[in-house]
Write an enzyme that holds these catalytic residues in place. Sequence first.
Site, PDB file in Angstrom:
ATOM      1  N   ASP A  37     -60.498 -62.568  -8.918  1.00 42.81           N
ATOM      2  CA  ASP A  37     -59.165 -63.074  -8.606  1.00 42.81           C
ATOM      3  C   ASP A  37     -59.263 -64.559  -8.284  1.00 42.81           C
ATOM      4  O   ASP A  37     -60.333 -65.053  -7.904  1.00 42.81           O
ATOM      5  CB  ASP A  37     -58.565 -62.320  -7.412  1.00 42.81           C
ATOM      6  CG  ASP A  37     -57.055 -62.433  -7.354  1.00 42.81           C
ATOM      7  OD1 ASP A  37     -56.369 -61.500  -7.830  1.00 42.81           O
ATOM      8  OD2 ASP A  37     -56.549 -63.445  -6.830  1.00 42.81           O
ATOM      9  N   ASP A  62     -60.342 -67.733 -12.966  1.00 33.60           N
ATOM     10  CA  ASP A  62     -59.069 -67.996 -13.632  1.00 33.60           C
ATOM     11  C   ASP A  62     -59.114 -67.195 -14.921  1.00 33.60           C
ATOM     12  O   ASP A  62     -59.952 -67.457 -15.792  1.00 33.60           O
ATOM     13  CB  ASP A  62     -58.944 -69.489 -13.904  1.00 33.60           C
ATOM     14  CG  ASP A  62     -57.677 -69.863 -14.672  1.00 33.60           C
ATOM     15  OD1 ASP A  62     -57.045 -68.977 -15.280  1.00 33.60           O
ATOM     16  OD2 ASP A  62     -57.349 -71.063 -14.682  1.00 33.60           O
ATOM     17  N   ASN A  89     -56.239 -57.272 -15.893  1.00 32.36           N
ATOM     18  CA  ASN A  89     -54.953 -57.046 -15.254  1.00 32.36           C
ATOM     19  C   ASN A  89     -54.264 -58.331 -14.797  1.00 32.36           C
ATOM     20  O   ASN A  89     -53.057 -58.344 -14.593  1.00 32.36           O
ATOM     21  CB  ASN A  89     -55.178 -56.128 -14.041  1.00 32.36           C
ATOM     22  CG  ASN A  89     -54.005 -56.088 -13.105  1.00 32.36           C
ATOM     23  OD1 ASN A  89     -52.974 -55.489 -13.406  1.00 32.36           O
ATOM     24  ND2 ASN A  89     -54.141 -56.742 -11.952  1.00 32.36           N
ATOM     25  N   TYR A 155     -42.583 -64.572 -20.287  1.00 30.60           N
ATOM     26  CA  TYR A 155     -43.317 -63.389 -19.828  1.00 30.60           C
ATOM     27  C   TYR A 155     -43.246 -62.273 -20.873  1.00 30.60           C
ATOM     28  O   TYR A 155     -44.261 -61.649 -21.216  1.00 30.60           O
ATOM     29  CB  TYR A 155     -42.725 -62.911 -18.508  1.00 30.60           C
ATOM     30  CG  TYR A 155     -43.431 -61.727 -17.898  1.00 30.60           C
ATOM     31  CD1 TYR A 155     -44.607 -61.895 -17.171  1.00 30.60           C
ATOM     32  CD2 TYR A 155     -42.907 -60.435 -18.027  1.00 30.60           C
ATOM     33  CE1 TYR A 155     -45.247 -60.807 -16.600  1.00 30.60           C
ATOM     34  CE2 TYR A 155     -43.548 -59.349 -17.460  1.00 30.60           C
ATOM     35  CZ  TYR A 155     -44.714 -59.537 -16.745  1.00 30.60           C
ATOM     36  OH  TYR A 155     -45.346 -58.451 -16.177  1.00 30.60           O
ATOM     37  N   LYS A 159     -46.395 -60.533 -23.000  1.00 28.83           N
ATOM     38  CA  LYS A 159     -46.750 -59.121 -22.874  1.00 28.83           C
ATOM     39  C   LYS A 159     -46.604 -58.372 -24.200  1.00 28.83           C
ATOM     40  O   LYS A 159     -47.353 -57.421 -24.465  1.00 28.83           O
ATOM     41  CB  LYS A 159     -45.898 -58.472 -21.785  1.00 28.83           C
ATOM     42  CG  LYS A 159     -46.177 -59.024 -20.383  1.00 28.83           C
ATOM     43  CD  LYS A 159     -47.636 -58.905 -19.987  1.00 28.83           C
ATOM     44  CE  LYS A 159     -47.884 -59.322 -18.544  1.00 28.83           C
ATOM     45  NZ  LYS A 159     -49.285 -59.143 -18.127  1.00 28.83           N
ATOM     46  N   THR A 190     -45.568 -55.456  -6.186  1.00 25.56           N
ATOM     47  CA  THR A 190     -46.810 -56.222  -6.186  1.00 25.56           C
ATOM     48  C   THR A 190     -46.526 -57.592  -5.570  1.00 25.56           C
ATOM     49  O   THR A 190     -45.389 -57.884  -5.178  1.00 25.56           O
ATOM     50  CB  THR A 190     -47.342 -56.436  -7.621  1.00 25.56           C
ATOM     51  OG1 THR A 190     -46.418 -57.271  -8.329  1.00 25.56           O
ATOM     52  CG2 THR A 190     -47.502 -55.112  -8.363  1.00 25.56           C
TER      53      THR A 190
END
Length: 266
Positions: A37, A62, A89, A155, A159, A190
Amino acid sequence: MARFTDKSIIVTGAGSGIGRAAAILFAAEGGRVIVADKTDGADETVALIAAAGGTAKAIRMDAGSEPDVIATVDLAVAEFGGLDILFANAGISGGMANIFDTTPELIAEVLRVNLIGPLLAIKHGAPKIAERGRGAIVLTASVAGIRSGAGSPAYSASKAGVINLAAVAAQQLSGSNVRVNALCPGLTETGMTKPTFDYAREAGKMDRVGRLNPLRRGAQAEELARAALFLASDDASYVNGQALAVDGGLSSSHPVTRQEFGKTAV
């Protein structure tokens, strides 16, 4: 149940949310986890795993940086003797700008993290997994990548690319026994969505969160993590190149309040 005993596993974006939940569950089922992370949340996740008796090691990375991805894979090999599973993820939202407010710089950054990141994970992780004779890669996509109505243009485009990348990678890894699948979350609590959930709680409007899906609620991170573990496990040994929507049924129709060009949605 211990589906991942002695498996070497990388989870990116594991400092919070779905990634943290998955890292904890992988470790609880015997996996040895590299917790990757950008933030100090990686250390917190490792501490939670250690407190429960699991094995994990943190690394700052990263997801869209090739040197960082290489270093993360190398760490798994050095610490745990190889690599069996990679859960790519990590991702960013890019805000809620519409097409006309989306700058080239914004979409480039979203694509760098959300799409190039998973591509780099496959590029450098798959050969190491193949050396073990079999394994799995899970990519976090989104229902926003299936059709419109669940995310911003940047976004959503990123995806959609992840969903296609999973299919292409599955084909290009033919004969390797490395499976690649995409997980498509719906609205999940989240770090990315925390402001939405916090506002709803403060305003007494939690009944409106996720109201467009048939279950009429948002998901908790662990619900998505369990789906990721399924895709990574031998329970999904014949699942390859697929996109699994875990969204309470939202993508069965994607009902939305539509916005007309030049007007504000009501």
